[in-house]
Design a protein around this motif. Structure first.
Motif, PDB file in Angstrom:
ATOM      1  N   ILE A  58     -32.868 -54.914  94.199  1.00  9.52           N
ATOM      2  CA  ILE A  58     -32.939 -55.491  92.849  1.00  9.52           C
ATOM      3  C   ILE A  58     -32.328 -54.544  91.826  1.00  9.52           C
ATOM      4  O   ILE A  58     -31.529 -54.947  90.975  1.00  9.52           O
ATOM      5  N   GLY A  65     -28.637 -54.272  92.565  1.00  8.14           N
ATOM      6  CA  GLY A  65     -28.006 -55.550  92.250  1.00  8.14           C
ATOM      7  C   GLY A  65     -27.787 -55.734  90.761  1.00  8.14           C
ATOM      8  O   GLY A  65     -26.775 -56.289  90.329  1.00  8.14           O
ATOM      9  N   LYS A  66     -28.744 -55.267  89.945  1.00  9.11           N
ATOM     10  CA  LYS A  66     -28.586 -55.336  88.494  1.00  9.11           C
ATOM     11  C   LYS A  66     -27.433 -54.454  88.032  1.00  9.11           C
ATOM     12  O   LYS A  66     -26.640 -54.847  87.173  1.00  9.11           O
ATOM     13  N   GLN A  88     -24.211 -56.157  89.161  1.00  6.60           N
ATOM     14  CA  GLN A  88     -24.136 -57.568  88.780  1.00  6.60           C
ATOM     15  C   GLN A  88     -24.081 -58.503  89.999  1.00  6.60           C
ATOM     16  O   GLN A  88     -23.261 -59.415  90.079  1.00  6.60           O
ATOM     17  N   THR A 133     -27.228 -59.834  91.285  1.00  9.83           N
ATOM     18  CA  THR A 133     -28.657 -60.147  91.390  1.00  9.83           C
ATOM     19  C   THR A 133     -28.941 -61.431  92.164  1.00  9.83           C
ATOM     20  O   THR A 133     -30.011 -61.569  92.757  1.00  9.83           O
TER      21      THR A 133
END
Length: 367
Positions: free
Chosen positions: A325, A328-329, A332, A334
């Motif tokens: 998470i 992924g943030k 980009q 997510t």
């Protein structure tokens, strides 16, 4: 016997968790403000039969907000209208320099040969590489990547993702695998052991290139112009990572599983030529991921210590979810992290299939 299996399962789980704890080095890291040196940059793009992609994506390269850069576009013996498309762009933008590569019997279909000619053509010491099917996600791509050429840094590892397609599971799988790979090479670089980069978004100096005698040590391998060069040339002192949102590039992913499988076969075959310590780290990570699911399935089928077994699985998934998470943030991505347990198992099975396929026959390279 059952107790021994449980102990082995716990030990395997601890190794898996140790790897993901190491990935926190990237997942929880912040972006440091760096003085922008605004060094002159040569963007280098190698294109083989890429007429359509150049029409679509070259404008984004030429639209960068950067004061001093040129764009070296290499036509690598294309059989379509790639050269004509590059010439059309050159007529309207003098920053474009063309390298037209003819097939050479000694270097037939060898991307490294074409890239070497492009690097020799570059007038600037700082080189920024991407592919013809890639597009920067902002007008500050060159600025953010080149910002990392701080004193002592000669290699910059960037993130090259893929364009999303919300309707395609294959697209999500490809992007998840790309995210996992990035988590690994960014984390290892943060921990002082850089081992690879991706040609979709990679920068280094021509000084470092010539110091390493270019691709000479692996010129006989048709792939590996990006990761093998980084594996050989990078050190904890000369390598920087760049994951700023404005520094991301995205490219067109494969649309069929077969094409993607063959692409991954090439990547895996190149990894066999990494330094021994990196092969050991990556190999151990894969083996212990396999062992975890084997022990988990075995203990669950025997119906022994079910609460402990499921508790360990829950802990593993929580730690991995946090890493995915957070990473992924940053990158980009997510929307792909929520299916990570299923993608993880699928990728393990696919890597086993790739290993067997590469034992049977060598994968093809470049185009």
């Amino acid at each position: 016997m059952e107790t021994i299996l449980l102990v082995l399962f716990i030990l395997v789980s601890l190794v898996n968790l140790l790897y993901f704890f190491s990935f926190f080095s990237f997942a929880t890291s912040g972006i440091k403000n760096k003085i922008h040196p605004e060094v002159p940059v040569s963007v280098i793009i190698c294109a083989k039969n890429e007429e359509e992609n150049l029409r679509n994506f070259l404008p984004a390269i030429l639209d960068q907000e950067y004061p001093d850069y040129e764009v070296i576009v290499i036509n690598d013996a294309s059989s379509d209208s790639t050269l004509e498309v590059i010439e059309e762009f050159q007529k309207t933008d003098p920053r474009i320099k063309i390298v037209n590569v003819q097939n050479n019997e000694a270097f037939w279909a060898n991307k490294k040969y074409a890239l070497t000619l492009g690097i020799k053509k570059a007038k600037n010491d700082h080189l920024l590489f991407t592919d013809a099917d890639c597009a920067p996600q902002s007008k500050k791509w060159i600025q953010e990547m080149s910002r990392n050429f701080q004193p002592g840094n000669s290699i910059v590892l960037g993130y090259g993702g893929y364009f999303p397609n919300s309707k395609s599971i294959l697209n999500k799988l490809i992007r998840f695998e790309t995210l996992l790979t990035a988590i690994q090479y960014f984390s290892y670089a943060k921990l002082g052991s850089p081992y690879m980069g991706v040609g979709r978004n990679l920068a280094y100096t021509s000084t470092k290139f010539y110091e390493m005698k270019g691709f000479a040590s692996h010129l006989h391998l048709r792939s590996g112009d990006d990761d093998l060069f980084v594996n050989e040339a990078s050190t904890p002192e000369n390598t920087s990572i760049c994951f700023h949102p404005d520094a991301i590039t995205r490219s067109v992913p494969k649309t069929s599983f077969s094409d993607w499988f063959h692409q991954k076969r090439r990547h895996v075959s190149v990894a066999n030529h990494y330094k021994s310590k990196h092969k050991l780290l990556l190999g151990t990570f894969f083996i212990f991921r396999v062992l975890f699911w084997l022990f988990f399935a075995g203990l669950l089928s025997l119906q022994v210590f079910p609460k402990i077994v499921l508790g360990i699985l829950f802990l593993k998934l929580i730690i991995e979810a946090i890493v995915y998470i957070k990473a992924g943030k940053k990158l980009q991505e997510t929307d792909v992290v929520w299916l990570f347990p299923f993608f993880d198992i699928f990728l393990i099975l696919m890597q086993l299939a790739i290993f067997i396929s590469n034992l049977i026959s060598k994968p093809k390279h470049w185009k």
